[in-house]
Design a protein around this motif. Structure first.
Motif, PDB file in Angstrom:
ATOM      1  N   LEU A   1       0.801  -1.203   0.000  1.00  0.00           N
ATOM      2  CA  LEU A   1       0.000   0.000   0.000  1.00  0.00           C
ATOM      3  C   LEU A   1       0.845   1.269   0.000  1.00  0.00           C
ATOM      4  O   LEU A   1       0.471   2.266  -0.569  1.00  0.00           O
ATOM      5  CB  LEU A   1      -0.920   0.017   1.236  1.00  0.00           C
ATOM      6  CG  LEU A   1      -1.989  -1.088   1.264  1.00  0.00           C
ATOM      7  CD1 LEU A   1      -2.732  -1.054   2.586  1.00  0.00           C
ATOM      8  CD2 LEU A   1      -2.944  -0.951   0.111  1.00  0.00           C
ATOM      9  N   CYS A   2       1.996   1.219   0.687  1.00  0.00           N
ATOM     10  CA  CYS A   2       2.833   2.415   0.799  1.00  0.00           C
ATOM     11  C   CYS A   2       4.072   2.305  -0.075  1.00  0.00           C
ATOM     12  O   CYS A   2       5.047   3.005   0.151  1.00  0.00           O
ATOM     13  CB  CYS A   2       3.199   2.674   2.247  1.00  0.00           C
ATOM     14  SG  CYS A   2       4.095   1.312   2.995  1.00  0.00           S
ATOM     15  N   ASP A   3       4.082   1.401  -1.063  1.00  0.00           N
ATOM     16  CA  ASP A   3       5.181   1.209  -2.004  1.00  0.00           C
ATOM     17  C   ASP A   3       6.478   0.812  -1.297  1.00  0.00           C
ATOM     18  O   ASP A   3       7.562   1.149  -1.733  1.00  0.00           O
ATOM     19  CB  ASP A   3       5.382   2.472  -2.857  1.00  0.00           C
ATOM     20  CG  ASP A   3       6.179   2.153  -4.127  1.00  0.00           C
ATOM     21  OD1 ASP A   3       6.066   1.013  -4.625  1.00  0.00           O
ATOM     22  OD2 ASP A   3       6.922   3.041  -4.585  1.00  0.00           O
ATOM     23  N   ALA A   4       6.340   0.123  -0.171  1.00  0.00           N
ATOM     24  CA  ALA A   4       7.514  -0.362   0.549  1.00  0.00           C
ATOM     25  C   ALA A   4       7.966  -1.681  -0.076  1.00  0.00           C
ATOM     26  O   ALA A   4       7.151  -2.456  -0.565  1.00  0.00           O
ATOM     27  CB  ALA A   4       7.171  -0.582   2.016  1.00  0.00           C
ATOM     28  N   GLN A   5       9.275  -1.926  -0.050  1.00  0.00           N
ATOM     29  CA  GLN A   5       9.811  -3.191  -0.554  1.00  0.00           C
ATOM     30  C   GLN A   5       9.952  -4.145   0.619  1.00  0.00           C
ATOM     31  O   GLN A   5      10.570  -3.809   1.634  1.00  0.00           O
ATOM     32  CB  GLN A   5      11.148  -2.991  -1.245  1.00  0.00           C
ATOM     33  CG  GLN A   5      11.028  -2.176  -2.519  1.00  0.00           C
ATOM     34  CD  GLN A   5      12.372  -1.989  -3.190  1.00  0.00           C
ATOM     35  OE1 GLN A   5      13.412  -2.070  -2.557  1.00  0.00           O
ATOM     36  NE2 GLN A   5      12.328  -1.723  -4.487  1.00  0.00           N
ATOM     37  N   VAL A   6       9.393  -5.365   0.466  1.00  0.00           N
ATOM     38  CA  VAL A   6       9.370  -6.322   1.558  1.00  0.00           C
ATOM     39  C   VAL A   6       9.949  -7.639   1.081  1.00  0.00           C
ATOM     40  O   VAL A   6       9.662  -8.093  -0.034  1.00  0.00           O
ATOM     41  CB  VAL A   6       7.907  -6.558   2.033  1.00  0.00           C
ATOM     42  CG1 VAL A   6       7.856  -7.616   3.130  1.00  0.00           C
ATOM     43  CG2 VAL A   6       7.281  -5.266   2.494  1.00  0.00           C
ATOM     44  N   TYR A  20       9.349 -14.738   0.184  1.00  0.00           N
ATOM     45  CA  TYR A  20       8.499 -13.815  -0.548  1.00  0.00           C
ATOM     46  C   TYR A  20       9.276 -12.521  -0.742  1.00  0.00           C
ATOM     47  O   TYR A  20       9.959 -12.045   0.166  1.00  0.00           O
ATOM     48  CB  TYR A  20       7.188 -13.516   0.201  1.00  0.00           C
ATOM     49  CG  TYR A  20       6.444 -12.380  -0.438  1.00  0.00           C
ATOM     50  CD1 TYR A  20       5.677 -12.579  -1.572  1.00  0.00           C
ATOM     51  CD2 TYR A  20       6.546 -11.085   0.073  1.00  0.00           C
ATOM     52  CE1 TYR A  20       5.020 -11.535  -2.183  1.00  0.00           C
ATOM     53  CE2 TYR A  20       5.889 -10.031  -0.533  1.00  0.00           C
ATOM     54  CZ  TYR A  20       5.130 -10.258  -1.661  1.00  0.00           C
ATOM     55  OH  TYR A  20       4.494  -9.210  -2.264  1.00  0.00           O
ATOM     56  N   CYS A  21       9.175 -11.952  -1.923  1.00  0.00           N
ATOM     57  CA  CYS A  21       9.771 -10.641  -2.201  1.00  0.00           C
ATOM     58  C   CYS A  21       8.740  -9.793  -2.917  1.00  0.00           C
ATOM     59  O   CYS A  21       7.944 -10.288  -3.713  1.00  0.00           O
ATOM     60  CB  CYS A  21      10.997 -10.773  -3.085  1.00  0.00           C
ATOM     61  SG  CYS A  21      12.446 -11.299  -2.213  1.00  0.00           S
ATOM     62  N   SER A  22       8.792  -8.517  -2.666  1.00  0.00           N
ATOM     63  CA  SER A  22       7.934  -7.585  -3.391  1.00  0.00           C
ATOM     64  C   SER A  22       8.210  -7.736  -4.882  1.00  0.00           C
ATOM     65  O   SER A  22       9.352  -8.008  -5.286  1.00  0.00           O
ATOM     66  CB  SER A  22       8.220  -6.145  -2.962  1.00  0.00           C
ATOM     67  OG  SER A  22       7.939  -5.977  -1.598  1.00  0.00           O
TER      68      SER A  22
END
Length: 156
Positions: A1-6, A20-22
């Motif tokens: 939602l906030c364009d964060a890379q996870v 899991y990766c963005s």
């Protein structure tokens, strides 16, 4: 939602890996970023040496690809005359080598041809002698048969 890379890495109790990766990143990029921002070294010197070796081999491969394109011909327009001289010499050496191999092959073919001709002559000679021997044996059989058959002599 906030364009964060996870990125998330999970090991189960059985040792199974899940990750899991963005969509906009990869795990290796995230680990590099973590290493840079945290100051902690995730890779030891061996990994860094291997990484440097991979980079060196990639550059070498790129250079060889360029050289191969030059040798094949389509990328010659970008070369200056001094760069064309070694390519011309390489082609000349290659042509000389190919001609030498052709000559060696022709010499071998001629040698085989002579050997086959000699073998053919020898076999013809043997066949001729065998035919003469067979004809001689046939004459002897005819003579001995006719000598045993008195009617044949009277008929003659």
């Amino acid at each position: 939602l906030c364009d964060a890379q996870v990125s998330l890495v999970i090991f189960s109790s059985l040792g199974k890996l899940s990750e899991y990766c963005s969509p906009s990143t990869t795990l290796s990029k995230m680990l590099e970023r973590y290493q840079q921002n945290s100051g902690k070294k995730l890779w030891d010197a061996t990994h860094e040496n291997l990484s440097a070796e991979i980079d060196r081999i990639k550059k070498e491969n790129d250079n060889m690809q360029i050289e191969l394109r030059h040798l094949k011909g389509p990328d010659l327009n970008s070369l200056n005359p001094k760069e064309l001289i070694p390519i011309e010499e390489g082609l000349q050496n290659g042509l000389t080598s190919v001609r030498e191999k052709q000559m060696d092959f022709l010499k071998m073919l001629r040698k085989n041809e002579r050997m086959l001709e000699e073998e053919n002559k020898r076999l013809k000679y043997l066949l001729q002698h065998q035919q003469l021997a067979i004809e001689g044996s046939m004459r002897e059989l005819e003579i001995s048969y006719h000598q045993k058959d008195p009617e044949y002599a009277d008929q003659m």
